[in-house]
Enzyme design. Structure first.
Site, PDB file in Angstrom:
ATOM      1  N   ASP A   1     -17.282  83.525 -40.286  1.00 23.62           N
ATOM      2  CA  ASP A   1     -16.883  84.636 -41.715  1.00 23.62           C
ATOM      3  C   ASP A   1     -17.694  82.404 -42.713  1.00 23.62           C
ATOM      4  O   ASP A   1     -17.439  81.660 -42.667  1.00 23.62           O
ATOM      5  CB  ASP A   1     -15.285  83.911 -42.055  1.00 23.62           C
ATOM      6  CG  ASP A   1     -15.244  83.632 -43.358  1.00 23.62           C
ATOM      7  OD1 ASP A   1     -15.908  85.589 -43.862  1.00 23.62           O
ATOM      8  OD2 ASP A   1     -15.428  82.685 -44.551  1.00 23.62           O
TER       9      ASP A   1
ATOM     10  N   TYR B   1     -19.902  77.086 -49.639  1.00 27.16           N
ATOM     11  CA  TYR B   1     -19.576  75.844 -48.451  1.00 27.16           C
ATOM     12  C   TYR B   1     -20.820  75.224 -48.495  1.00 27.16           C
ATOM     13  O   TYR B   1     -20.107  74.025 -46.970  1.00 27.16           O
ATOM     14  CB  TYR B   1     -18.883  76.534 -46.952  1.00 27.16           C
ATOM     15  CG  TYR B   1     -17.902  77.694 -47.428  1.00 27.16           C
ATOM     16  CD1 TYR B   1     -17.293  77.938 -48.681  1.00 27.16           C
ATOM     17  CD2 TYR B   1     -17.613  78.771 -46.257  1.00 27.16           C
ATOM     18  CE1 TYR B   1     -16.672  78.778 -48.055  1.00 27.16           C
ATOM     19  CE2 TYR B   1     -16.978  79.454 -46.589  1.00 27.16           C
ATOM     20  CZ  TYR B   1     -15.911  80.243 -47.779  1.00 27.16           C
ATOM     21  OH  TYR B   1     -14.816  80.362 -47.618  1.00 27.16           O
TER      22      TYR B   1
ATOM     23  N   LYS C   1     -21.166  85.159 -48.506  1.00 26.54           N
ATOM     24  CA  LYS C   1     -20.208  85.597 -49.557  1.00 26.54           C
ATOM     25  C   LYS C   1     -20.737  85.227 -50.470  1.00 26.54           C
ATOM     26  O   LYS C   1     -21.924  84.346 -51.229  1.00 26.54           O
ATOM     27  CB  LYS C   1     -18.638  85.025 -49.816  1.00 26.54           C
ATOM     28  CG  LYS C   1     -18.107  85.051 -48.605  1.00 26.54           C
ATOM     29  CD  LYS C   1     -17.051  84.474 -49.242  1.00 26.54           C
ATOM     30  CE  LYS C   1     -15.752  84.742 -47.721  1.00 26.54           C
ATOM     31  NZ  LYS C   1     -16.049  83.171 -47.032  1.00 26.54           N
TER      32      LYS C   1
ATOM     33  N   HIS D   1     -17.302  87.102 -54.046  1.00 25.76           N
ATOM     34  CA  HIS D   1     -16.632  85.367 -53.747  1.00 25.76           C
ATOM     35  C   HIS D   1     -14.933  85.821 -54.551  1.00 25.76           C
ATOM     36  O   HIS D   1     -14.739  85.628 -54.141  1.00 25.76           O
ATOM     37  CB  HIS D   1     -17.520  84.550 -53.297  1.00 25.76           C
ATOM     38  CG  HIS D   1     -17.045  83.535 -52.588  1.00 25.76           C
ATOM     39  ND1 HIS D   1     -17.892  82.303 -51.958  1.00 25.76           N
ATOM     40  CD2 HIS D   1     -15.933  82.667 -52.250  1.00 25.76           C
ATOM     41  CE1 HIS D   1     -16.805  81.736 -51.459  1.00 25.76           C
ATOM     42  NE2 HIS D   1     -15.216  82.115 -51.673  1.00 25.76           N
TER      43      HIS D   1
END
Ligand code: A2P
Length: 300
Positions: A47, A52, A77, A110
């Site tokens: 994931d 990130y 996302k 997201h």
């Protein structure tokens, strides 16, 4: 052991592995190895997310894992700053290029929040209220990605029941999953029941209570772990899987990555005990950017 345990996802008969490796807060310098170790330990589900800031390294880890692409389930996302319909396709292309892939198995919105350009005077994101109050134009752009073949499934993350009802009433493609915070202090039983009734799969982020895994200390979790001769993390992970929820524990520590993948069979009584313990906490979120963004994310 749930090596290979999977749920149905979407409407095309595809499967999603029940345990996936979370990569939020996995630093560059650590995450490529974490992903490689996970794949070599049997994980087939990773994931990821653009925000990130580590998709390049995650891509390296995927490559070094040495498993054919079609055996893996990779999620990413769409970040809040990319909700304008014309930005959605380029945002996916950037993620695909960073990950070194030519398609995703799942692409999620997201947050149900759209950022405009720049920041406010008090250093909050400039919210695009049109695309926040109605996420459908962004969703339509995501629907087009399925038609292009670059993503197999689309879904959402951090959506409440009213927000899902609103989106479902307009969506041509129903979201396949909703990824939300689910753990002992944020068990969200109403959301779990609604999702089961309305045929949307839930995914649990922060299943151990996020950084430092504080929920491993819970006495009920520890007691059940002892009875199974396993670790508290396995109890928390297996509980989500027993609830029919995809579980995404994050770790960059090889031994933990390996042991988190060992799913145990909890009895009905143990699941009920965990639900009861969870009810004592109500909904205590560890992830809540409402204040920082100036948006009421959970109120409708
Ligand atoms: P680390 O990545 O340093 O191994 P969550 O999945 O709820 O976000 O929790 C992530 C946190 O839990 C990280 O701090 C991670 O540390 C830690 N963690 C993950 N698995 C275990 C485990 N089996 N035992 C103890 N801590 C763990």
């Amino acid at each position: 052991m749930s090596l290979g345990k999977a749920f149905n996802v979407g409407t095309k008969g595809l499967k999603i592995p029940a345990i996936g490796l979370g990569t939020w807060k996995s630093s560059p310098g650590e995450v490529a190895n974490a992903v490689k170790v996970a794949i070599q330990a049997g994980y087939r589900h990773i994931d990821c997310a653009a925000i990130y800031g580590n998709e390049g390294e995650v891509g390296q880890g995927i490559k070094n894992g040495g498993v054919p692409r079609e055996q893996l389930f990779i999620t990413s996302k769409l970040w809040n700053a990319e909700h304008s319909p014309s930005r959605v396709g380029p945002a996916l292309d950037k993620t695909l290029s960073d990950l070194g892939l030519d398609y995703l198995d799942l692409y999620l919105m997201h947050w149900p929040v759209a950022f405009g350009e720049g920041r406010t005077k008090d250093d909050k994101p400039n919210i695009d209220w049109d695309l926040t109050n109605d996420v459908h134009p962004t969703w339509e752009a995501m629907e087009n990605l399925v038609e292009s073949g670059k993503v197999k499934n689309i879904g959402i993350s951090n959506f409440t029941i009213p927000k899902m009802e609103k989106l479902f009433s307009k969506a041509k493609i129903r979201p396949a999953v909703n990824q939300v915070e689910l753990n002992l202090q944020c068990a969200q039983p109403e959301l779990v029941a609604w999702a089961a009734k309305n045929d949307i799969l839930l995914e649990a982020y922060s299943p151990l209570g996020s950084t430092g895994a504080p929920q491993l200390e819970d006495p009920v979790v520890q007691e059940i772990a002892k009875a199974h001769n396993t670790q508290p993390a396995n109890v928390l992970i297996s509980w989500q899987v027993a609830r029919g929820i995809v579980c995404l524990p994050k770790s960059v520590t090889p031994d933990r990555i390996r042991s988190n993948f060992e799913d145990i069979e909890l009895s009905k009584e143990e699941v009920a005990k965990l639900e009861k313990q969870a009810a004592t906490f109500g909904t205590k979120r560890t992830v809540d950017p409402s204040e920082g963004w100036g948006v009421k994310i959970w109120e409708d």
